[in-house]
Design an enzyme around this catalytic site. Sequence first.
Site, short mmCIF file in Angstrom:
data_model
loop_
_atom_site.label_atom_id
_atom_site.label_comp_id
_atom_site.label_asym_id
_atom_site.label_seq_id
_atom_site.Cartn_x
_atom_site.Cartn_y
_atom_site.Cartn_z
CB ILE A 626 37.30 -24.55 30.36
CG1 ILE A 626 37.86 -23.68 31.28
CG2 ILE A 626 37.69 -26.14 30.44
CD1 ILE A 626 37.32 -23.76 32.86
N GLY A 627 38.39 -22.03 28.30
CA GLY A 627 38.19 -20.60 27.65
C GLY A 627 39.18 -19.65 27.58
N GLY A 629 40.46 -15.86 28.80
CA GLY A 629 40.02 -14.61 29.43
C GLY A 629 40.89 -13.48 28.91
CD GLU A 630 40.72 -7.70 31.38
OE1 GLU A 630 41.12 -6.39 31.19
OE2 GLU A 630 39.97 -8.08 32.14
CD GLU A 633 45.51 -21.29 25.91
OE1 GLU A 633 45.38 -21.31 24.72
OE2 GLU A 633 46.02 -21.91 26.77
CB VAL A 634 40.17 -19.52 31.73
CG1 VAL A 634 39.46 -19.95 32.98
CG2 VAL A 634 40.10 -18.05 31.55
CG ASP A 745 30.94 -6.49 35.84
OD1 ASP A 745 29.74 -6.27 35.23
OD2 ASP A 745 31.86 -7.22 35.26
#
Length: 985
Positions: A626-627, A629-630, A633-634, A745
């Site tokens: 679904i994405g 990340g840093e 994968e997410v 943040d």
Amino acid sequence: MAGIVHGILFCGLFGLCWAVTGSRIYPASEVTLLDSRSVQGELGWIASPLEGGWEEVSIMDEKNTPIRTYQVCNVMESSQNNWLRTDWIPRSGAQRVYVEIKFTLRDCNSLPGVMGTCKETFNLYYYESNNDKERFIRETQYVKIDTIAADESFTQVDIGDRIMKLNTEVRDVGPLSKKGFYLAFQDVGACIALVSVRVFYKKCPLTVRNLAQFPDTITGSDTSSLVEVRGSCVDNSEEKDVPKMYCGADGEWLVPIGNCLCNAGFEEHNGGCQACKVGYYKALSTDAACSKCPPHSYALREGSTSCTCDRGYFRADTDPASMPCTRPPSAPQNLISNVNETSVNLEWSPPQNSGGRPDVSYNLVCKRCGSDLTRCSPCGSGVHYSPQQNGLKTTKVSINDLQAHTNYTFEVWAINGVSKQNPEQDQAVSVTVTTNQAAPSTVTQIQPKEITRHSVSLTWPEPERANGVILEYEVKYYEKDQNERSYRIVKTASRSADIKGLNPLTGYVFHVRARTAAGYGEFSGPFEFTTNTVPSPMIGEGTSPTVLLVSVAGSIVLVVILIAAFVISRRRSKYSKAKQEADEEKHLNQGVKTYVDPFTYEDPNQAVREFAKEIDASCIKIEKVIGVGEFGEVCSGRLKVPGKREIYVAIKTLKAGYTDKQRRDFLSEASIMGQFDHPNIIHLEGVVTKCKPVMIITEYMENGSLDAFLRKNDGRFTVIQLVGMLRGIGSGMKYLSDMSYVHRDLAARNILVNSNLVCKVSDFGMSRVLEDDPEAAYTTRGGKIPIRWTAPEAIAYRKFTSASDVWSYGIVMWEVMSYGERPYWDMSNQDVIKAIEEGYRLPPPMDCPIALHQLMLDCWQKDRSDRPKFGQIVSMLDKLIRNPNSLKRTGLENSRTNTALLDPSSPEWSQVASVLDWLQASKWKRYKDNFTAAGYTSLEAVVHVNQDDLTRIGISSPSHQNKILSSVQGMRTQLQQMQGRMVPV
């Protein structure tokens, strides 16, 4: 002449039939309702007129089988109207039927003297009826299907050469609704012979696809329709997805959807499901085929879903059916003990036979025995094991805090996943040892006997386990503020000590330890006592009234001073603010959980073990990415922990080729998240660190990040719903603040939203370094974070506190009320920093209640001590929710006259010379006549306009009024700056 023509047509027809008739095979998709060639005997169709029109003729085929045909050839006479009607044809459920006509037709040009009366076409009609009782042809009842023309016609030459040209035409009829119908043929003067007439409908024949059977299905009512048909699974199968197919108008099956799977114990074979053979099994319907029984197991019957373990072999509850049956392990080998005073170290070798399983672990049983080694009892909870007593994965263990001069028996048990299924098997090895003399245990309590201005008298009990004769006690003490950097030691042979030479009204910390011949024990925990301010003993029994009075008076004076200081500090801010210095002091109240920074651990993995739950990778099913990340994968997926229901989860993975530092940084977020437990904080389910890829498992938030969710649903929520979201975020931040955790943040992009619109704070894995470049943001390992969410003191001095989180929360409020608009729009970061420093703040979003914008402005106070605490923010939002009327008042007016509002739609004053210029720059030229008619001819007059004025001059749209007033406010602010009347905050 007519007789000659009839004879010619008949002779030609006879020759033709010899060539084309005989048995025919029709496609499986066609179901015949009428076939004139299959009728035995006369057809007996009705002709009109009865004489001189259509005539039934019998001819022979090559097998001397009579064939009944109809012919007509009245080409010599004009105005022919000869009708021929079939018998009643039942439609058998068909909504559309097809008529196939085979016929011959004479070329009019080959007949002399008939040019004015000869035709080369005939007409086809039909009439629907629910019964077969129609005895006459009523022409007006019939519906014309088509005019039929021949592709080829024959001549006298063709007859002489015995060449006959047969025409075949097919027409569709429908939609039909009654039980049956009649067909009729109208001759208007042609020389024609009907060789055969066939009526049929189309169906999709019975078929089996993907283990689903689809029945015979009649096609739809028109030539383009598709009929959806649900299939039924074949025997010994079950639905995976609902099997469907579509029956096309041409009788072909189209678009198979879904399928069936053979049941457990069955496999697919020739379109069906057959039972697994003896010695084979299939555990799940999703398995592709039957498998041979794994080692040490068997299946004696067909259709087995599992295999039975051989005698002496077992299968654990969590073992898959494909895993071989296994046995408990044999006992550990070569047990060695090493006694060190009251500690014992044990080491052993793995069992000779692991039972065929990789999950061998060890349990330790400790027994304390008498001198004769016969009477033994469990050691109890006072004994400690390192790393642990049960479930050991290593072949060594340390046992501590044993009693001195005592016999102990230790049993080491080897176990695996099937040990519980065969408890009779001996899987242990034992050893008996005797402990030596040891140092004494810890002193548990220190009590003050007397406290004076310069001394403290202490007393304490003997350690619970002396482990010998106590030779002396050692008292260590130091001033509280010194934190053991400078301490003193006093030794005494008794269980008391007088500590003298202390400073008055000073807190001291005391520790005590005992010594035997085996050495010193551990120091006790810290005990704190404070010396007095007056030269008197502790207030108690025997204290003089004068001393008591002085002490009480001093206490009263101290309380009055503290109250006065508190009142003064309260007057400094409506939010009970206290000046926060650079290094804020954290006061840890008893019973309040406090955040522990995982980077303070010498071994970062220890923090992960302490705060995050390890999850077996087999419990996780990754479904889709679904994405990114840093660190990798997410994904989304499912988590099924034994004994618990399956849940959806989000899965962060660590990409391959990582360094130790990247792994530590990746898992630090789990160490942080694992300390939090709040409904508005993203929940950590656990981590996977014992295999690759390394994963962090959190709850799944269906609606994703808050900023994107708001932009996608612009304008769809009520103000109360938006305030409810803000309340949830504020509650989560209050929880973090109470734990002394600073987020650093906080932004809408780092708030996640679930299906119930519950907002949860996330993103705890950032480490930031502020660059010197004013256009930069906080640099992280994965990129840059815009500084427009960050408090000014955090940008300038790196002062991150809960107060700087409050500033960020105010920006989040603005994002929510503007449905995800970018703060400060397209201004550069440098311009944002400059504007904030000059006292500018964001204006209220469209239709934002004044109370909410005022709370935003409070969060954006330059002095961080003037900002509200998160607890106060939550309380204020609760009041607004309880009083919805307070959220109805919107507008651009602002009680803080010294706070200029930014507005991107306001044109620069220096670029505007007239009211028309201003309206054009603001894109409101349509209202030029309204302003002119009302007398607003100068900008000086425009800057004083208000909402009532706009309504009066005919601008009634609330959204247009808000935007015009926003532009006016910006113009007014710029004018004040030019005239020197505005003082920035």
